[in-house]
Design an enzyme around this catalytic site. Sequence first.
Site: not given
Length: 257
Positions: A12, A131
């Site tokens: 990330d 997701d």
Amino acid sequence: MSLAKRIIPCLDVDNGRVVKGVQFVDIRDAGDPVEVAKRYDEQGADEITFLDITATAHERDTIVHVVEEVASQVFIPLTVGGGIRSIEDVRTMLNAGADKVAINSAAIFNPAFVKEACDTFGSQCIVVAIDAKKVSPKGEPDKWEIFTHGGRKETGIDAVEWAKEMETLGAGELLVTSMDKDGTKSGFDLALTRTISDSVKIPVIASGGVGKLSDLCDGITQGHAEAVLAASIFHFGEHTVQEAKQAMQKEGIEVRL
């Protein structure tokens, strides 16, 4: 389908820095994406995924520089996602040196964007990130729904049907993350991974929940995924990519050592 299964460390990146702590020994600066990517390359990672979690457009240029820098020094495939909303965004990332671009919420708001991106650049470089959260009550058949905004916002879209639609629109791969499992270190949602993998012909990358090496193996053997993605198990120095590959090999999974 490729025979060798892939291991993909995920980083990330926020404003040009790797976040979600990376604790490599003898790395000068754990927040530097180039250093971290090089280390994973040395460990034998098959690919690396960068998810840009920078909120503002002003800082978006930073990820472009990160990709350029990493691509110039690391020669395994690089996937970049986060904030990809237009054909121009895809082009910018590919020009910077990304091999693949992951499209997430933009696909939900405008599915035609996926088709346009695949038609323009080729399916091989377009990944759709899914997701999903389980929404079926206990005792009823499994059902998962697509959530956006980090799992906070429901869309009402069935995850398995969505995966099939994305394949039809040309997506080359699906990155399937269980929002229930993400960060729990309790293993992938194997039923979710398997149901989607068995419903499409394109490769599925399992994501969300890896806590130990056997979880990676399970993603392949029980989840039927072509690749497994993990973050903290590698970042915190608990295991190297090489150890993960050896564990998979012991389970009879073909990997590139």
